[in-house]
Design an enzyme around this catalytic site. Structure first.
Site, PDB file in Angstrom:
ATOM      1  N   ASP A  62       0.834  -1.220  -0.055  1.00 12.36           N
ATOM      2  CA  ASP A  62       0.118  -0.090   0.069  1.00 12.36           C
ATOM      3  C   ASP A  62       0.926   1.188  -0.008  1.00 12.36           C
ATOM      4  O   ASP A  62       2.163   1.060   0.406  1.00 12.36           O
ATOM      5  CB  ASP A  62      -0.820  -0.027   1.378  1.00 12.36           C
ATOM      6  CG  ASP A  62      -1.773   1.285   1.423  1.00 12.36           C
ATOM      7  OD1 ASP A  62      -2.421   1.464   0.264  1.00 12.36           O
ATOM      8  OD2 ASP A  62      -1.615   1.858   2.581  1.00 12.36           O
ATOM      9  N   LEU A  63       0.494   2.375  -0.296  1.00 16.70           N
ATOM     10  CA  LEU A  63       1.378   3.494  -0.597  1.00 16.70           C
ATOM     11  C   LEU A  63       1.243   4.417   0.929  1.00 16.70           C
ATOM     12  O   LEU A  63       2.102   4.522   1.582  1.00 16.70           O
ATOM     13  CB  LEU A  63       0.943   4.165  -1.613  1.00 16.70           C
ATOM     14  CG  LEU A  63       1.941   5.644  -2.197  1.00 16.70           C
ATOM     15  CD1 LEU A  63       3.419   5.268  -1.940  1.00 16.70           C
ATOM     16  CD2 LEU A  63       1.362   6.449  -3.353  1.00 16.70           C
ATOM     17  N   ASP A  64       0.202   5.110   0.751  1.00 12.40           N
ATOM     18  CA  ASP A  64      -0.173   6.156   1.847  1.00 12.40           C
ATOM     19  C   ASP A  64      -0.177   5.423   3.201  1.00 12.40           C
ATOM     20  O   ASP A  64      -0.945   4.420   3.501  1.00 12.40           O
ATOM     21  CB  ASP A  64      -1.444   6.730   1.768  1.00 12.40           C
ATOM     22  CG  ASP A  64      -1.623   7.530   2.977  1.00 12.40           C
ATOM     23  OD1 ASP A  64      -0.853   8.218   3.485  1.00 12.40           O
ATOM     24  OD2 ASP A  64      -2.998   7.840   3.076  1.00 12.40           O
ATOM     25  N   THR A  78       1.017  10.461   3.189  1.00 10.49           N
ATOM     26  CA  THR A  78       0.388  11.439   2.502  1.00 10.49           C
ATOM     27  C   THR A  78      -0.909  11.845   3.290  1.00 10.49           C
ATOM     28  O   THR A  78      -1.325  12.880   2.809  1.00 10.49           O
ATOM     29  CB  THR A  78       0.011  11.146   1.005  1.00 10.49           C
ATOM     30  OG1 THR A  78      -0.074   9.707   1.142  1.00 10.49           O
ATOM     31  CG2 THR A  78       1.309  11.288   0.228  1.00 10.49           C
ATOM     32  N   LYS A  89      -8.803   7.088   5.546  1.00  7.13           N
ATOM     33  CA  LYS A  89      -7.445   6.759   5.268  1.00  7.13           C
ATOM     34  C   LYS A  89      -7.634   5.243   4.485  1.00  7.13           C
ATOM     35  O   LYS A  89      -8.368   4.337   4.916  1.00  7.13           O
ATOM     36  CB  LYS A  89      -6.498   6.306   6.430  1.00  7.13           C
ATOM     37  CG  LYS A  89      -6.054   7.412   7.197  1.00  7.13           C
ATOM     38  CD  LYS A  89      -5.048   7.025   8.187  1.00  7.13           C
ATOM     39  CE  LYS A  89      -4.334   8.349   8.605  1.00  7.13           C
ATOM     40  NZ  LYS A  89      -3.608   8.117   9.821  1.00  7.13           N
ATOM     41  N   GLY A  90      -7.115   4.965   3.425  1.00  8.21           N
ATOM     42  CA  GLY A  90      -7.455   3.662   2.301  1.00  8.21           C
ATOM     43  C   GLY A  90      -8.795   3.875   1.726  1.00  8.21           C
ATOM     44  O   GLY A  90      -8.965   3.053   1.055  1.00  8.21           O
ATOM     45  N   ARG A 138     -11.243   8.669  -3.126  1.00  7.49           N
ATOM     46  CA  ARG A 138     -11.628   9.903  -3.165  1.00  7.49           C
ATOM     47  C   ARG A 138     -12.960  10.271  -3.273  1.00  7.49           C
ATOM     48  O   ARG A 138     -13.443  11.102  -2.273  1.00  7.49           O
ATOM     49  CB  ARG A 138     -10.901  10.620  -4.433  1.00  7.49           C
ATOM     50  CG  ARG A 138     -10.803  12.125  -4.151  1.00  7.49           C
ATOM     51  CD  ARG A 138     -10.221  12.788  -5.537  1.00  7.49           C
ATOM     52  NE  ARG A 138      -8.943  12.037  -6.059  1.00  7.49           N
ATOM     53  CZ  ARG A 138      -8.414  12.332  -7.349  1.00  7.49           C
ATOM     54  NH1 ARG A 138      -8.935  13.079  -8.138  1.00  7.49           N
ATOM     55  NH2 ARG A 138      -7.427  11.636  -7.482  1.00  7.49           N
ATOM     56  N   SER A 151      -2.444   0.629  -4.346  1.00 12.27           N
ATOM     57  CA  SER A 151      -2.761   1.798  -3.691  1.00 12.27           C
ATOM     58  C   SER A 151      -4.229   2.195  -4.232  1.00 12.27           C
ATOM     59  O   SER A 151      -4.601   2.055  -5.432  1.00 12.27           O
ATOM     60  CB  SER A 151      -1.840   2.838  -3.577  1.00 12.27           C
ATOM     61  OG  SER A 151      -2.420   4.128  -3.507  1.00 12.27           O
ATOM     62  N   ALA A 152      -5.109   2.757  -3.475  1.00  8.41           N
ATOM     63  CA  ALA A 152      -6.285   3.569  -3.759  1.00  8.41           C
ATOM     64  C   ALA A 152      -6.042   4.730  -4.419  1.00  8.41           C
ATOM     65  O   ALA A 152      -7.005   5.200  -4.954  1.00  8.41           O
ATOM     66  CB  ALA A 152      -7.265   3.568  -2.401  1.00  8.41           C
ATOM     67  N   SER A 153      -5.063   5.205  -4.410  1.00  5.70           N
ATOM     68  CA  SER A 153      -4.684   6.735  -4.788  1.00  5.70           C
ATOM     69  C   SER A 153      -4.548   6.620  -6.436  1.00  5.70           C
ATOM     70  O   SER A 153      -3.593   6.223  -6.777  1.00  5.70           O
ATOM     71  CB  SER A 153      -3.382   7.312  -4.135  1.00  5.70           C
ATOM     72  OG  SER A 153      -3.246   8.616  -4.664  1.00  5.70           O
ATOM     73  N   ASN A 174      -3.333   9.067  -7.769  1.00  7.10           N
ATOM     74  CA  ASN A 174      -2.012  10.108  -7.467  1.00  7.10           C
ATOM     75  C   ASN A 174      -0.576   9.254  -7.325  1.00  7.10           C
ATOM     76  O   ASN A 174       0.309   9.695  -7.513  1.00  7.10           O
ATOM     77  CB  ASN A 174      -2.248  11.230  -6.748  1.00  7.10           C
ATOM     78  CG  ASN A 174      -3.093  12.399  -7.127  1.00  7.10           C
ATOM     79  OD1 ASN A 174      -3.158  12.847  -8.114  1.00  7.10           O
ATOM     80  ND2 ASN A 174      -4.062  12.466  -6.107  1.00  7.10           N
ATOM     81  N   LYS A 188     -10.820  -1.281  -1.776  1.00  5.69           N
ATOM     82  CA  LYS A 188     -10.691  -2.101  -0.443  1.00  5.69           C
ATOM     83  C   LYS A 188     -11.851  -1.886   0.371  1.00  5.69           C
ATOM     84  O   LYS A 188     -12.661  -0.864   0.656  1.00  5.69           O
ATOM     85  CB  LYS A 188      -9.339  -1.731   0.235  1.00  5.69           C
ATOM     86  CG  LYS A 188      -8.199  -1.630  -0.699  1.00  5.69           C
ATOM     87  CD  LYS A 188      -7.050  -1.143  -0.176  1.00  5.69           C
ATOM     88  CE  LYS A 188      -5.732  -0.768  -0.819  1.00  5.69           C
ATOM     89  NZ  LYS A 188      -4.978   0.059  -0.171  1.00  5.69           N
ATOM     90  N   GLU A 240       0.110  -3.275   4.565  1.00  3.53           N
ATOM     91  CA  GLU A 240      -1.252  -2.203   4.566  1.00  3.53           C
ATOM     92  C   GLU A 240      -1.218  -1.763   5.840  1.00  3.53           C
ATOM     93  O   GLU A 240      -1.196  -2.328   6.850  1.00  3.53           O
ATOM     94  CB  GLU A 240      -2.209  -3.413   4.277  1.00  3.53           C
ATOM     95  CG  GLU A 240      -3.630  -2.876   3.810  1.00  3.53           C
ATOM     96  CD  GLU A 240      -3.752  -1.499   3.199  1.00  3.53           C
ATOM     97  OE1 GLU A 240      -3.854  -1.428   1.932  1.00  3.53           O
ATOM     98  OE2 GLU A 240      -4.147  -0.219   3.764  1.00  3.53           O
ATOM     99  N   ASP A 241      -1.688  -0.302   6.107  1.00  3.79           N
ATOM    100  CA  ASP A 241      -2.000   0.269   7.281  1.00  3.79           C
ATOM    101  C   ASP A 241      -3.347   0.422   7.602  1.00  3.79           C
ATOM    102  O   ASP A 241      -3.537   0.946   8.583  1.00  3.79           O
ATOM    103  CB  ASP A 241      -1.326   1.723   7.228  1.00  3.79           C
ATOM    104  CG  ASP A 241      -2.070   2.681   6.194  1.00  3.79           C
ATOM    105  OD1 ASP A 241      -2.301   2.155   5.185  1.00  3.79           O
ATOM    106  OD2 ASP A 241      -2.166   3.785   6.728  1.00  3.79           O
TER     107      ASP A 241
END
Ligand code: B16
Ligand code: MG
Length: 217
Positions: free
Chosen positions: A8-10, A16, A44-45, A48, A113-115, A117, A144, A168-169
């Site tokens: 996962d990213l963020d 971020t 979070k996760g 948008r 990632s869900a982002s 960006n 997710k 994953e966070d």
């Protein structure tokens, strides 16, 4: 066996969330909605569009589809401006070393990632070169805890889901990994995260060797 790690990213590689918070708060305040850091935890996760829905629910405000699009775009423009200054200094402790070491063990590496960006962020951090595959919010239709993002990541690496380990966070992300038949390391607090094979407070608290052991057991 061929192994894959999916990140996962963020919250795992970079924080971020603080920039999402600033941008969502600005939007909320413009609409007269009070938005706290605690409220931000709920985003979070989350995608948008869903984040905006949660924000509007918090304020008891209804908007048309067209207005929602406009608001989400506006938030994203502020957010993109904020993350424009990201550099390798913003990589969370231990993450880059871990990625490099994993690659050295011939482990395939994917982003999940869900982002939307995510590609921009990886470039800014200077670590896009470390990923064999990258699945982001532009490539998934189900958020997710649906496993789609991770299953696509496994497929893109040509690794079976049962041979993949997800980092994953977010609770929804841990659920997604499990639903996808994958092992999972939770990044955060044991009090908040449930169901991971192991939870550690950050990427600097786990070694590649430990991660491989979890995947193999
Ligand atoms: P964007 P992750 C998620 O990233 C964030 O945790 C979440 O807060 C955000 O709403 C989502 O990405 C969408 O981001 O607006 O950039 O498309 O944790 O899945 O890496
Ligand atoms: Mg996350």
């Amino acid at each position: 066996m061929n192994k894959g790690f999916i990140f996962d990213l963020d919250g795992v590689i970079v924080d971020t969330a603080k920039f999402h918070y600033i941008a969502w708060k600005r939007l909320a305040n413009e609409m007269g909605i009070d938005f706290t850091e605690e409220d931000n935890e709920q985003l979070k996760g989350v995608s948008r569009v869903r984040s905006l829905e949660i924000l509007l629910e918090l304020g008891g405000i209804e908007k048309t589809e067209e207005e929602r699009q406009m608001l989400a775009t506006k938030k994203n423009e502020w957010y993109v401006e904020l993350i424009g200054g990201l550099t390798s200094d913003d990589i969370l402790p231990g993450a880059e070393d871990f990625l490099e070491e994993a690659a050295g063990h011939s482990i395939k590496i994917a982003l999940g990632s869900a982002s939307k960006n995510a590609p921009f962020i990886l470039k800014k951090l200077g670590i896009d070169r470390l990923f064999d595959a990258s699945i982001d919010g532009t490539q998934v239709s189900k958020a997710k805890p649906d496993p789609e993002v991770f299953l696509k990541g496994a497929e893109a690496m040509s690794i079976l889901p049962e041979n993949c380990l997800v980092f994953e966070d977010a609770q929804a992300g841990i659920e997604a990994a499990k639903r996808g038949g994958m092992k999972c390391i939770g990044i955060g607090s044991n009090e908040v995260l449930n169901g991971a094979d192991l939870t550690v407070s950050g990427m600097d608290k786990i070694t590649v060797k430990q991660a491989i052991e979890i995947l193999e057991n």
